[in-house]
Design an enzyme around this catalytic site. Structure first.
Site, short mmCIF file in Angstrom:
data_model
loop_
_atom_site.label_atom_id
_atom_site.label_comp_id
_atom_site.label_asym_id
_atom_site.label_seq_id
_atom_site.Cartn_x
_atom_site.Cartn_y
_atom_site.Cartn_z
N SER A 1 86.23 30.59 -24.82
CA SER A 1 86.92 31.62 -24.05
C SER A 1 86.95 32.93 -24.85
CB SER A 1 88.32 31.13 -23.68
OG SER A 1 88.93 31.95 -22.71
N HIS B 1 88.50 25.89 -16.30
CA HIS B 1 88.35 26.56 -17.59
C HIS B 1 89.04 25.79 -18.71
CE1 HIS B 1 87.55 29.81 -20.33
NE2 HIS B 1 88.83 30.00 -20.57
N ASP C 1 84.55 25.61 -13.91
CA ASP C 1 85.23 26.81 -14.40
C ASP C 1 85.07 27.95 -13.38
OD1 ASP C 1 86.28 28.93 -15.87
OD2 ASP C 1 85.24 28.38 -17.72
#
Length: 349
Positions: free
Chosen positions: A135, A319, A290
């Site tokens: 991320s 995610h 995601d």
């Protein structure tokens, strides 16, 4: 395990032309650096995480996991702008002797990467065996490698992108609007914006998970609910949980930093061309479900980085799957090391 704070006493320049009077960097290390300093695993963490990677990434990092302190020297620093010990909005501004709060300057992903370089120099680490980030951590890892191509021998990018999308920016702006709708945010106190932060977390969760996640995990137990829905209480609980451990001013600056991410900014050529500058073996991992960092963003990374291998993990959790599906992650990383003939420190791989 060692938890330390390093004080960098020089001014720290920011990408926007401003600078911080000095820099505090909170970091954890696990294990022992070997004689030739070849066993360093460096973790760049995500938005609201901290430097205690063994706490939030178990199954991948731990004494019985792939990256363990018996074999590796593991480093994770708290991100610039956070509220877990590294310089951020709750820090004292030495020029005023008051906390920064909302006056903390805007920061970027490149500023975060530059901070990691400061710490790396302080630790006397010449080369990182593997730099890994998911991320926002993956965004930081990219910028660090692009600015310092020789820092790592291997790169692992998980559920991340080469530039933050309009979709992701819109989610982040919605969260900031929620925080600033809480008028206490502008009071510049330690607890400022807490109700807004609770609402922001609720918005964020919708992007971290997806329809199927909620349909599977947050259904009402029967058919007779008029209110007090399971999904409603879950959203409130998660918002309250974040408020207890995080801070609204850090959340605003960190989300703005994420929005700034674009590897092509000020580099005068395209994202794809910039990614060609990454020459180290790279593993790019996507999470199939995601919706915040959809798989096409990792596919773009893999296409641009010519030395890359692309893999996907299946997960119900969107995610957040990059934090949950550690067994799949570990298998993909093991295969990456094996197929690339990458020397590892542990005989179990």
């Amino acid at each position: 395990m060692s938890h330390t704070t390093y004080t960098y006493k020089k001014r720290f320049p920011l990408e926007n032309g401003l600078s911080l009077p000095q820099l505090e960097i909170a970091y954890h290390t696990y294990g022992t650096l070997n004689a030739d300093k070849s066993n360093v695993i460096w973790v760049a963490h995500a938005l609201t995480a901290n430097s205690e990677v063994f706490d939030w990434w178990p199954g991948l990092f731990g004494e019985n996991d792939l990256f363990n302190p018996k074999d590796y020297f593991i480093v994770c620093a708290n991100n610039l702008g956070s509220c877990y010990g590294t310089t951020g909005p709750l820090s004292i501004n030495p020029d005023t002797n008051e906390p920064w709060f909302s006056y903390f300057p805007h920061i970027t992903i490149r500023d975060m990467a530059n901070m990691l370089q400061v710490l790396k120099n302080h630790l006397g680490i010449d080369k990182i065996h593997t730099l890994i980030g998911g991320s926002q951590g993956g965004q930081i890892a990219q910028e660090w490698v692009l600015q310092n191509p020789e820092i790592t021998e291997n790169l692992i990018l998980i559920a991340t992108n080469a530039q933050h999308s309009p979709w992701g920016i819109a989610f982040n702006e919605s969260q900031r609007l929620a925080i600033k709708a809480d008028r206490t945010y502008f009071g510049n106190t330690t607890n400022g914006g807490e109700k807004g932060l609770q609402a922001a977390r609720s918005i964020a969760l919708l992007s971290y998970r997806n329809y199927n996640t909620y349909n599977s995990t947050q259904k009402n137990s029967g058919n007779n609910n008029i209110n007090n829905h399971a999904a409603s209480s879950y959203q409130r609980y998660q918002g309250e949980k974040l408020v207890k451990r995080f801070n609204a001013y850090s959340y605003v600056r960190l989300s703005e930093a994420m929005d700034s991410h674009n590897v092509a900014r000020e580099r005068a050529y395209s994202v794809e061309t910039v990614l060609n500058d990454v020459e180290v073996p790279t593993l790019v991992i996507a999470v199939s479900s995601d919706v915040l960092f959809p798989i096409n963003e990792q596919q773009l990374l893999a296409k641009g980085i010519k030395t890359s291998v692309y893999k996907e993990i299946d997960s119900l959790y969107g995610h957040d799957g990059f934090l949950i599906e550690t067994k799949q992650l570990a298998e993909h990383i093991k295969q990456f090391y094996q197929t690339q003939n990458i020397k590892t420190q542990t005989v179990t791989i």
